[in-house]
Design a protein around this motif. Sequence first.
Motif, PDB file in Angstrom:
ATOM      1  N   THR A  72       0.834  -1.205   0.000  1.00 54.22           N
ATOM      2  CA  THR A  72       0.000   0.000   0.000  1.00 54.22           C
ATOM      3  C   THR A  72       0.866   1.252   0.000  1.00 54.22           C
ATOM      4  O   THR A  72       0.607   2.206  -0.741  1.00 54.22           O
ATOM      5  CB  THR A  72      -0.936   0.006   1.227  1.00 54.22           C
ATOM      6  OG1 THR A  72      -1.860  -1.069   1.126  1.00 54.22           O
ATOM      7  CG2 THR A  72      -1.710   1.310   1.307  1.00 54.22           C
ATOM      8  N   HIS A  81       1.994   2.109  -3.187  1.00 53.46           N
ATOM      9  CA  HIS A  81       0.870   2.376  -4.087  1.00 53.46           C
ATOM     10  C   HIS A  81       0.580   1.212  -5.029  1.00 53.46           C
ATOM     11  O   HIS A  81       0.022   1.407  -6.114  1.00 53.46           O
ATOM     12  CB  HIS A  81       1.096   3.661  -4.887  1.00 53.46           C
ATOM     13  CG  HIS A  81       1.011   4.893  -4.051  1.00 53.46           C
ATOM     14  ND1 HIS A  81       1.010   6.177  -4.581  1.00 53.46           N
ATOM     15  CD2 HIS A  81       0.921   5.056  -2.697  1.00 53.46           C
ATOM     16  CE1 HIS A  81       0.926   7.057  -3.599  1.00 53.46           C
ATOM     17  NE2 HIS A  81       0.878   6.398  -2.452  1.00 53.46           N
ATOM     18  N   THR A 104      -4.452   5.566   2.263  1.00 59.25           N
ATOM     19  CA  THR A 104      -3.486   5.830   1.203  1.00 59.25           C
ATOM     20  C   THR A 104      -4.148   5.964  -0.155  1.00 59.25           C
ATOM     21  O   THR A 104      -3.839   6.884  -0.927  1.00 59.25           O
ATOM     22  CB  THR A 104      -2.417   4.719   1.148  1.00 59.25           C
ATOM     23  OG1 THR A 104      -1.825   4.575   2.439  1.00 59.25           O
ATOM     24  CG2 THR A 104      -1.329   5.063   0.148  1.00 59.25           C
ATOM     25  N   ILE A 105      -5.074   5.061  -0.455  1.00 58.34           N
ATOM     26  CA  ILE A 105      -5.735   5.143  -1.756  1.00 58.34           C
ATOM     27  C   ILE A 105      -6.600   6.396  -1.832  1.00 58.34           C
ATOM     28  O   ILE A 105      -6.741   7.005  -2.902  1.00 58.34           O
ATOM     29  CB  ILE A 105      -6.558   3.865  -2.053  1.00 58.34           C
ATOM     30  CG1 ILE A 105      -6.862   3.774  -3.545  1.00 58.34           C
ATOM     31  CG2 ILE A 105      -7.852   3.825  -1.238  1.00 58.34           C
ATOM     32  CD1 ILE A 105      -7.462   2.447  -3.971  1.00 58.34           C
ATOM     33  N   THR A 117      -5.852   9.279  -0.495  1.00 55.12           N
ATOM     34  CA  THR A 117      -4.983  10.442  -0.717  1.00 55.12           C
ATOM     35  C   THR A 117      -4.442  10.489  -2.150  1.00 55.12           C
ATOM     36  O   THR A 117      -3.917  11.521  -2.567  1.00 55.12           O
ATOM     37  CB  THR A 117      -3.793  10.428   0.259  1.00 55.12           C
ATOM     38  OG1 THR A 117      -3.040   9.218   0.099  1.00 55.12           O
ATOM     39  CG2 THR A 117      -4.271  10.542   1.703  1.00 55.12           C
ATOM     40  N   THR A 118      -4.552   9.374  -2.875  1.00 54.77           N
ATOM     41  CA  THR A 118      -4.051   9.361  -4.256  1.00 54.77           C
ATOM     42  C   THR A 118      -5.130   9.764  -5.257  1.00 54.77           C
ATOM     43  O   THR A 118      -4.832   9.964  -6.437  1.00 54.77           O
ATOM     44  CB  THR A 118      -3.542   7.954  -4.640  1.00 54.77           C
ATOM     45  OG1 THR A 118      -4.623   7.029  -4.624  1.00 54.77           O
ATOM     46  CG2 THR A 118      -2.454   7.494  -3.686  1.00 54.77           C
ATOM     47  N   ILE A 119      -6.370   9.870  -4.796  1.00 52.67           N
ATOM     48  CA  ILE A 119      -7.482  10.214  -5.681  1.00 52.67           C
ATOM     49  C   ILE A 119      -7.776  11.706  -5.553  1.00 52.67           C
ATOM     50  O   ILE A 119      -7.964  12.222  -4.440  1.00 52.67           O
ATOM     51  CB  ILE A 119      -8.733   9.395  -5.328  1.00 52.67           C
ATOM     52  CG1 ILE A 119      -8.449   7.895  -5.530  1.00 52.67           C
ATOM     53  CG2 ILE A 119      -9.925   9.826  -6.186  1.00 52.67           C
ATOM     54  CD1 ILE A 119      -9.577   7.001  -5.064  1.00 52.67           C
ATOM     55  N   SER A 120      -7.797  12.386  -6.661  1.00 54.29           N
ATOM     56  CA  SER A 120      -8.062  13.827  -6.627  1.00 54.29           C
ATOM     57  C   SER A 120      -9.489  14.094  -6.154  1.00 54.29           C
ATOM     58  O   SER A 120     -10.414  13.337  -6.434  1.00 54.29           O
ATOM     59  CB  SER A 120      -7.859  14.433  -8.019  1.00 54.29           C
ATOM     60  OG  SER A 120      -8.729  13.831  -8.960  1.00 54.29           O
ATOM     61  N   SER A 159     -10.703  13.712  -3.326  1.00 52.63           N
ATOM     62  CA  SER A 159     -11.211  12.785  -2.313  1.00 52.63           C
ATOM     63  C   SER A 159     -11.324  13.516  -0.981  1.00 52.63           C
ATOM     64  O   SER A 159     -10.558  14.446  -0.705  1.00 52.63           O
ATOM     65  CB  SER A 159     -10.281  11.580  -2.169  1.00 52.63           C
ATOM     66  OG  SER A 159      -9.023  11.977  -1.664  1.00 52.63           O
ATOM     67  N   TYR A 162     -10.333  14.202   2.248  1.00 47.05           N
ATOM     68  CA  TYR A 162      -9.153  13.831   3.030  1.00 47.05           C
ATOM     69  C   TYR A 162      -9.486  13.605   4.502  1.00 47.05           C
ATOM     70  O   TYR A 162      -9.101  12.587   5.085  1.00 47.05           O
ATOM     71  CB  TYR A 162      -8.083  14.920   2.904  1.00 47.05           C
ATOM     72  CG  TYR A 162      -6.881  14.675   3.780  1.00 47.05           C
ATOM     73  CD1 TYR A 162      -5.923  13.717   3.423  1.00 47.05           C
ATOM     74  CD2 TYR A 162      -6.717  15.360   4.969  1.00 47.05           C
ATOM     75  CE1 TYR A 162      -4.827  13.471   4.234  1.00 47.05           C
ATOM     76  CE2 TYR A 162      -5.617  15.122   5.790  1.00 47.05           C
ATOM     77  CZ  TYR A 162      -4.675  14.182   5.405  1.00 47.05           C
ATOM     78  OH  TYR A 162      -3.595  13.936   6.216  1.00 47.05           O
TER      79      TYR A 162
END
Length: 231
Positions: free
Chosen positions: A33, A36, A93-94, A96-99, A101, A103
């Motif tokens: 994770t 990523h 983690t996933i 925080t990688t998605i625009s 999202s 937070y």
Amino acid sequence: MTLKSTKIQSFIALSDVISLLNMTSGFLSIVSTINHDFYLASIFMLFALMFDSVDGWVARKINRNDELGFGKNIDSLSDVISFAAAPGIFIYTIGTTISNSPYILTTLVSLLIFICGVLRLTRYNAIADYINFNGFIGFPIPGIAVILSAYYLTGAFDIYIALILMTVVSLFMISNFKYPKLDNKLLIGAGAILIILIILNVPLTIANISIPPLILLIITLYCLIIGLIKK
């Protein structure tokens, strides 16, 4: 108890080695994770489930003498890593990688997963010897990892739906709903076949949706609502 009798060799049994493999899978899921690699992280959570499913069976087969509770403790601590920390870090983690999202919400849900997981396991250890019920109080903790990993592996992952699912499952883990022990051989066999198909990455898709994890997700969600039906 003498100092000599506290050597780790005096405590650890084959079933505990399997519990450690559960923990190792959970740790590798967390590492994946962080890197990523969410696909691999999901696969490792399923490996953790497989090891967790057989350690108790092995303990019974070898007549594990666990008067001091070493096996129970190592099993619970391994579950904290694989089914509380790993899913919590995964969803955080996933997210925080998605625009765009949410937070703050993602952080709170990931923390909720971890807190409810620890509470679920602690309550189980505290009441296991005192309740007259051959099953579980609250949704079993491996289920949250199965639901999250299966949902991601379907290829239809949506962060908002995932956050809702994880919130509901976390609360079900600390609920007072009764869940029977899973002894349906047909269901267990189907689940095992599905996990093997997922791990082998067998290409069974419809409209870009991977079928084995979808079926596994549906089965696990069915197991989740059993507590409501039989309350």
